[in-house]
Design an enzyme around this catalytic site. Structure first.
Site, PDB file in Angstrom:
ATOM      1  N   SER A  88       9.487 -11.317  15.494  1.00  0.00           N
ATOM      2  CA  SER A  88       8.130 -11.747  15.860  1.00  0.00           C
ATOM      3  C   SER A  88       7.524 -10.817  16.910  1.00  0.00           C
ATOM      4  CB  SER A  88       8.124 -13.198  16.342  1.00  0.00           C
ATOM      5  OG  SER A  88       8.976 -13.326  17.452  1.00  0.00           O
ATOM      6  N   GLU A 109      -2.995  -5.125  -6.090  1.00  0.00           N
ATOM      7  CA  GLU A 109      -1.621  -5.488  -5.718  1.00  0.00           C
ATOM      8  C   GLU A 109      -1.490  -5.623  -4.204  1.00  0.00           C
ATOM      9  OE1 GLU A 109       1.342  -3.010  -7.551  1.00  0.00           O
ATOM     10  OE2 GLU A 109       0.786  -3.685  -9.558  1.00  0.00           O
ATOM     11  N   ARG A 112      -2.327  -8.849  -2.201  1.00  0.00           N
ATOM     12  CA  ARG A 112      -1.446 -10.019  -2.309  1.00  0.00           C
ATOM     13  C   ARG A 112      -0.651 -10.250  -1.025  1.00  0.00           C
ATOM     14  NH1 ARG A 112       0.011 -11.771  -7.327  1.00  0.00           N
ATOM     15  NH2 ARG A 112       0.870 -13.525  -6.186  1.00  0.00           N
ATOM     16  N   HIS A 113      -0.535  -9.199  -0.185  1.00  0.00           N
ATOM     17  CA  HIS A 113       0.196  -9.366   1.077  1.00  0.00           C
ATOM     18  C   HIS A 113      -0.715 -10.070   2.065  1.00  0.00           C
ATOM     19  CE1 HIS A 113       3.644  -7.149  -0.238  1.00  0.00           C
ATOM     20  NE2 HIS A 113       2.821  -6.282  -0.803  1.00  0.00           N
ATOM     21  N   ARG A 114      -0.241 -11.180   2.568  1.00  0.00           N
ATOM     22  CA  ARG A 114      -1.087 -12.018   3.427  1.00  0.00           C
ATOM     23  C   ARG A 114      -0.624 -12.004   4.872  1.00  0.00           C
ATOM     24  NH1 ARG A 114       1.200 -16.504  -0.128  1.00  0.00           N
ATOM     25  NH2 ARG A 114       2.818 -14.929  -0.009  1.00  0.00           N
ATOM     26  N   SER A 123     -16.833  -2.213  -1.570  1.00  0.00           N
ATOM     27  CA  SER A 123     -17.419  -3.170  -2.507  1.00  0.00           C
ATOM     28  C   SER A 123     -18.128  -2.439  -3.638  1.00  0.00           C
ATOM     29  CB  SER A 123     -18.435  -4.055  -1.773  1.00  0.00           C
ATOM     30  OG  SER A 123     -19.175  -4.776  -2.736  1.00  0.00           O
ATOM     31  N   ASN A 204       0.792  -5.241  11.052  1.00  0.00           N
ATOM     32  CA  ASN A 204       1.683  -5.125  12.204  1.00  0.00           C
ATOM     33  C   ASN A 204       3.034  -4.604  11.722  1.00  0.00           C
ATOM     34  OD1 ASN A 204       3.529  -7.378  11.682  1.00  0.00           O
ATOM     35  ND2 ASN A 204       1.767  -8.706  12.110  1.00  0.00           N
ATOM     36  N   ARG A 215       6.913  -2.239  -1.715  1.00  0.00           N
ATOM     37  CA  ARG A 215       6.034  -1.398  -2.532  1.00  0.00           C
ATOM     38  C   ARG A 215       6.588  -0.010  -2.822  1.00  0.00           C
ATOM     39  NH1 ARG A 215       3.298  -4.974  -5.335  1.00  0.00           N
ATOM     40  NH2 ARG A 215       2.263  -6.509  -3.999  1.00  0.00           N
TER      41      ARG A 215
END
Ligand SMILES: Cc1cc2nc3c(=O)[nH]c(=O)nc-3n(C[C@H](O)[C@H](O)[C@H](O)COP(=O)(O)OP(=O)(O)OC[C@H]3O[C@@H](n4cnc5c(N)ncnc54)[C@H](O)[C@@H]3O)c2cc1C
Length: 260
Positions: A88, A109, A112-114, A123, A204, A215
């Site tokens: 942490s 792809e 998808r990492h949150r 855009s 981070n 990945r």
């Protein structure tokens, strides 16, 4: 169409205010640690070490009566954090990358990492495609017939983009912005998923360790493997003590300590 190559720019990394840090450390008896700090060490590593030592007040032996010995070597200290899964504290150090000329295959792809990740994506609802930038892997470039057919399709799609722009009168003086936006959004439906675009990603260190591993894994997609190898290389320079446990096996970044 335009041939492009995915690129990675590291545009932001942690920067410590050492004056403020010293003022705080003077309050808590942490000067011995401040004196040991390598002035050339990257701030990302120093920040993580700082956060870790705050947890146990381990600036020097005895400040916390329960702590009679402290590690004095930063690499050893940080690797102990990894091996004990105290990850942490890695979340304090954030790095921002621009992934330039990457496809929508990749960005779809990536988003998808949150956990511990922020993204801002170009855009194509607002940004009109006047050409179709596209990356081909080297094995595809060597296949003459494949390339000829692929370029034909991309040329047709690109001409269709241009035709629609004119047909909808998007460059006619006075065309309202909402009209441009609506039509540009429609037009992007005819762009291939491989069209190159851009995305800003902040992660981070804890998140980056996980994403680099996932990945670059052998089962991951070719372009994203290439891009995250570059991200891994950059992080190895930025925070060697926190990324040197990886072994790169045929392009896959395999960490000694997973999910720290
Ligand atoms: C090789 C490969 C193939 C894939 N194929 C597919 C596919 O076919 N279809 C598809 O839909 N997706 C696919 N994915 C995407 C995959 O399912 C994940 O969505 C993606 O990798 C994000 O990673 P993550 O779940 O570890 O999330 P991250 O946000 O990166 O989270 C990091 C870690 O935090 C923890 N975490 C995050 N969020 C939560 C939560 N809500 N609850 C509990 N713990 C959490 C987990 O331990 C997680 O691993 C693939 C990914 C890879 C790498």
């Amino acid at each position: 169409m335009k041939h492009v190559t995915p690129e990675v720019f590291l545009i932001s990394a942690p920067k410590i205010d050492y004056e403020a840090l010293s003022a705080y450390l003077a309050e808590v008896g942490g000067e011995p640690w401040a004196k040991r700090l390598d002035p050339d060490a990257a701030d990302g590593q120093n920040l993580v070490e700082f956060a870790g030592r705050t947890c146990y007040r381990s600036w020097a032996p005895g400040l916390n009566p329960n702590v009679s010995r402290v590690r004095t070597d930063q690499t050893q200290y940080l690797q102990n954090i990894l091996s004990s899964a105290h990850g942490s504290v890695l979340e304090h150090a954030n790095f921002t990358f621009v992934l330039h000329n990457v496809s929508r295959v990749l960005t779809h792809e990536l988003v998808r990492h949150r956990a511990g990740v922020a993204v801002s994506q170009e855009s194509l609802r607002f940004v009109r495609l006047d050409e179709l930038p596209f990356w081909f892997p080297s094995w595809a470039l060597q296949d003459e017939e494949l390339m000829s057919r692929a370029i034909n399709i991309l040329t047709i799609l690109e001409e269709f983009q241009e035709w629609m722009g004119e047909h909808f009168g998007l460059d006619v003086e006075g065309t309202k912005f909402h009209e441009k936006k609506e039509k540009t959004s429609f037009m992007r439906r005819f762009a291939p998923e491989g069209v190159a675009t851009g995305i800003v990603m902040t992660g981070n260190i804890r998140a980056l360790r996980h994403v680099i591993e996932a990945r670059t894994a052998p089962g991951a997609e070719e372009e994203i493997r290439l891009v995250f190898d570059k991200v891994g290389q950059l992080m190895l320079q930025e925070a060697p003590a926190l990324f040197s446990d990886y072994e790169v096996i045929e392009g896959a970044w395999v960490p000694k300590w997973r999910k720290v």
